[in-house]
Enzyme design. Structure first.
Site, mmCIF file in Angstrom:
data_model
loop_
_atom_site.group_PDB
_atom_site.id
_atom_site.type_symbol
_atom_site.label_atom_id
_atom_site.label_comp_id
_atom_site.label_asym_id
_atom_site.label_seq_id
_atom_site.Cartn_x
_atom_site.Cartn_y
_atom_site.Cartn_z
ATOM 1 C CB SER A 52 7.186 -0.278 6.576
ATOM 2 O OG SER A 52 6.440 -1.083 5.681
ATOM 3 C CE LYS B 268 5.520 -9.801 2.032
ATOM 4 N NZ LYS B 268 4.254 -9.278 1.503
ATOM 5 C CG ASN C 153 2.840 -9.447 6.787
ATOM 6 O OD1 ASN C 153 2.447 -10.047 7.790
ATOM 7 N ND2 ASN C 153 2.221 -8.381 6.329
ATOM 8 C CG ASP D 65 0.921 -9.171 3.110
ATOM 9 O OD1 ASP D 65 1.158 -8.015 3.519
ATOM 10 O OD2 ASP D 65 1.802 -9.975 2.779
ATOM 11 C CB ALA E 36 -0.814 -18.738 -9.489
ATOM 12 N N GLY E 37 1.392 -16.517 -7.559
ATOM 13 C CA GLY E 37 2.593 -16.527 -6.730
ATOM 14 C C GLY E 37 2.236 -16.212 -5.280
ATOM 15 C CB ALA F 198 1.408 -11.175 -4.403
ATOM 16 N NE ARG G 206 4.094 -15.142 -17.354
ATOM 17 C CZ ARG G 206 5.129 -14.369 -17.049
ATOM 18 N NH1 ARG G 206 5.370 -13.265 -17.736
ATOM 19 N NH2 ARG G 206 5.920 -14.679 -16.040
ATOM 20 C CE1 TYR H 203 3.182 0.068 -1.873
ATOM 21 C CE2 TYR H 203 3.912 2.309 -2.295
ATOM 22 C CZ TYR H 203 4.073 1.107 -1.650
ATOM 23 O OH TYR H 203 5.124 0.939 -0.804
ATOM 24 N N GLY I 152 -2.578 -0.279 -4.363
ATOM 25 C CA GLY I 152 -2.354 -1.001 -3.121
ATOM 26 C C GLY I 152 -1.852 -0.169 -1.955
#
Ligand code: ATR
Length: 268
Positions: free
Chosen positions: A17, A66, A87, A102, A128-129, A131, A152, A216, A238
């Protein structure tokens, strides 16, 4: 004195960043500095308050803070509320404004930079978190026909799908994807941290379908390689999302939208 900004996370030394915002500032002639701060796991909130007290104007927040940033914000935007995460902080006098760029970053990279046709598409979102939750609503706004969240731990996918409250969205386990085909598969799992790929069927990418890894690296990620090996028309990582979410933050702070293409190219 230049206006001060920072990115806070733990770990933080590999964050790109500062490079990105320095390039945006040069390009648009903004007088600002942007630093890295290693946030303390015990006292992230104190670290943020200290930066504000020192005159900081805004902050980007990254893993693993976050959700804590969302709780710290006095005024979370609608995007932040839907993501349950912040973020981007903007410090306005005593008020801490919280936003989340994001999802907009992902959609801009896919839709504007690469011209993915969202309308009517079938999207598979893996994980499913935080992100995945961060990009769920912005993806839905692009008008796909279906969006399946597969995880999962199936129950977490079902829970996130219920939170979406949209008939196009369903949640299931990775082992329930047999026989289904998708035009876009977005990887929001942390499997890549171990160089792994979620256990999805070999044939779940439709002919002409795309894959997108929100992660990434300097080498193609495990999920990018999965896409390439399974006939993806485009197998993206990404990096574009990273630069686009940064551009959205920069715009919130400075009111100028930088040109992202040369910055993405510089980072590659
Ligand atoms: P983040 O905030 O980065 O999304 P998280 O909330 O810990 O982090 O979520 C990580 C996600 O990656 C979860 O969906 C997790 O699946 P579980 O809910 O079953 O734990 C997923 N994940 C992590 N490692 C994985 C792996 N090796 N294969 C598949 N999914 C994985």
């Amino acid at each position: 004195m230049s206006d001060r900004y920072a990115v806070i996370g733990n770990p933080i030394e590999h964050s790109r960043s500062p490079e990105i915002h320095a390039a945006f500032a040069r390009q648009t002639g903004q007088d600002m500095v942007y630093e890295r701060i290693l946030g303390s796991l015990d006292d992230f909130e104190g670290d943020v308050r200290r930066f504000i007290a020192e005159g900081g104007r805004g902050m980007n927040v990254t893993v693993p803070f976050k959700e804590r940033a969302f709780r710290l914000a006095d005024e979370p935007s609608e995007r932040a509320q839907r993501a349950g995460a912040v973020n981007t902080f903007t410090f306005d006098g005593d008020r801490v404004l919280g936003d989340n760029t994001d999802g907009a970053g992902l959609v801009r990279d896919l839709g504007c930079n690469h011209r993915f046709a969202f309308a009517g598409s079938r999207i598979l979102l893996l994980g499913a978190g935080g992100a995945s939750r961060g990009v769920l609503f912005p993806l839905l706004e692009e008008g796909p026909d279906q969006l399946v969240i597969a995880n999962r731990t199936a129950s977490k996918a079902v829970e996130l799908a219920e939170l979406a409250g949209d008939v196009r969205v369903t949640g299931c386990g990775l082992d329930e994807l047999r026989g289904r085909r998708f035009d876009l598969i977005v990887n929001g799992t942390a499997a890549g941290l171990q160089g792994a790929v979620p256990a999805i069927p070999d044939d779940c990418l439709a002919s002409g379908g795309w894959t997108y890894d929100m992660m990434y690296g300097s080498e193609p990620t495990a999920f990018v390689r999965w896409g390439q090996a399974h006939g993806a028309a485009r197998a993206l990582d990404g990096l574009g999302m990273l630069v686009e979410q940064a551009a959205e933050s920069f715009f919130l702070w400075r009111g100028v939208m930088p040109d992202t293409a040369p910055v993405i190219e510089m980072l590659r």
